[in-house]
Design a protein around this motif. Structure first.
Motif, mmCIF file in Angstrom:
data_model
loop_
_atom_site.group_PDB
_atom_site.id
_atom_site.type_symbol
_atom_site.label_atom_id
_atom_site.label_comp_id
_atom_site.label_asym_id
_atom_site.label_seq_id
_atom_site.Cartn_x
_atom_site.Cartn_y
_atom_site.Cartn_z
ATOM 1 N N GLN A 40 40.540 32.954 36.934
ATOM 2 C CA GLN A 40 39.981 34.084 36.508
ATOM 3 C C GLN A 40 39.947 35.092 37.727
ATOM 4 O O GLN A 40 40.028 36.363 37.519
ATOM 5 C CB GLN A 40 38.598 34.169 36.132
ATOM 6 C CG GLN A 40 38.622 33.552 34.499
ATOM 7 C CD GLN A 40 37.111 33.521 34.014
ATOM 8 O OE1 GLN A 40 36.313 33.627 34.611
ATOM 9 N NE2 GLN A 40 37.167 33.244 32.693
ATOM 10 N N ASP A 41 39.663 34.894 38.816
ATOM 11 C CA ASP A 41 39.304 35.696 40.115
ATOM 12 C C ASP A 41 40.340 35.706 41.084
ATOM 13 O O ASP A 41 40.768 36.749 41.558
ATOM 14 C CB ASP A 41 37.858 35.385 40.594
ATOM 15 C CG ASP A 41 36.755 35.390 39.637
ATOM 16 O OD1 ASP A 41 36.659 36.514 38.895
ATOM 17 O OD2 ASP A 41 36.100 34.275 39.223
ATOM 18 N N ILE A 42 40.664 34.520 41.584
ATOM 19 C CA ILE A 42 41.498 34.434 42.528
ATOM 20 C C ILE A 42 43.169 34.483 42.538
ATOM 21 O O ILE A 42 43.513 34.981 43.280
ATOM 22 C CB ILE A 42 41.343 33.051 43.550
ATOM 23 C CG1 ILE A 42 39.629 32.844 43.521
ATOM 24 C CG2 ILE A 42 42.048 32.841 44.489
ATOM 25 C CD1 ILE A 42 39.129 33.804 44.493
ATOM 26 N N GLN A 43 43.552 34.017 41.389
ATOM 27 C CA GLN A 43 44.959 34.043 41.171
ATOM 28 C C GLN A 43 45.511 35.425 40.924
ATOM 29 O O GLN A 43 46.515 35.816 41.743
ATOM 30 C CB GLN A 43 45.220 33.499 39.867
ATOM 31 C CG GLN A 43 46.566 33.318 39.515
ATOM 32 C CD GLN A 43 47.053 32.648 38.151
ATOM 33 O OE1 GLN A 43 46.200 32.462 37.271
ATOM 34 N NE2 GLN A 43 48.301 32.076 38.038
ATOM 35 N N PRO A 44 44.713 36.573 40.417
ATOM 36 C CA PRO A 44 45.235 37.894 40.618
ATOM 37 C C PRO A 44 45.502 38.510 42.031
ATOM 38 O O PRO A 44 46.376 39.014 42.354
ATOM 39 C CB PRO A 44 44.033 38.684 39.682
ATOM 40 C CG PRO A 44 43.427 37.655 39.070
ATOM 41 C CD PRO A 44 43.648 36.425 39.638
ATOM 42 N N ILE A 45 44.580 37.953 42.990
ATOM 43 C CA ILE A 45 44.502 38.352 44.354
ATOM 44 C C ILE A 45 45.801 37.892 44.802
ATOM 45 O O ILE A 45 46.644 38.285 45.611
ATOM 46 C CB ILE A 45 43.216 37.923 45.068
ATOM 47 C CG1 ILE A 45 42.087 38.693 44.583
ATOM 48 C CG2 ILE A 45 43.293 38.234 46.671
ATOM 49 C CD1 ILE A 45 40.866 38.338 44.894
#
Length: 125
Positions: A40-45
């Motif tokens: 949810q949070d780290i993959q897009p970064i």
């Protein structure tokens, strides 16, 4: 004699400039209100900053386009070292200063804090 004085003055100025070097400010991540996960949070970064052609997607060391590809670097603490600890180092910090146009050369403070919280929580998938 003038040459010796000149070189002595030059050396003193060089040494004095090293004293003014500053370490990057530590990240003060408040993790009490967040529970980040990779998907949810780290993959897009990571997709924006790391996992693209020419970096950690094809020929470079490590494939960061999946959690399983990133996991060995998380477990060995290399990811934390390169992204958090060495972030201000132009040659070893990630993302690198030589990233191609359109890709970040630095992470935002909020991204860094989110990554720090995620790492401190044991990097849940």
């Amino acid at each position: 004699m003038r040459i010796i004085r000149f070189f002595a003055a030059l050396c003193m100025l060089s040494l004095a400039s090293c004293v003014a070097d500053q370490l990057p400010q530590p990240i003060a991540a408040d993790c009490s209100q967040t529970n980040p996960s990779y998907s949810q949070d780290i993959q897009p970064i990571i997709e924006t900053s790391c996992a693209y052609s020419g970096c950690h997607l094809d020929s470079s060391p490590g494939r960061f386009d999946t959690y399983q590809g990133l996991l060995p670097y998380l477990q060995s603490n290399v990811f934390r070292q390169r992204v958090i600890t060495e972030r201000a180092n132009a040659s070893t910090g990630m993302p690198p200063d030589y990233a191609p146009a359109g890709r970040p050369t630095d992470l935002t403070t909020s991204d860094l804090q989110l990554i720090e919280c995620w790492l401190n929580a044991g990097f849940p998938e």
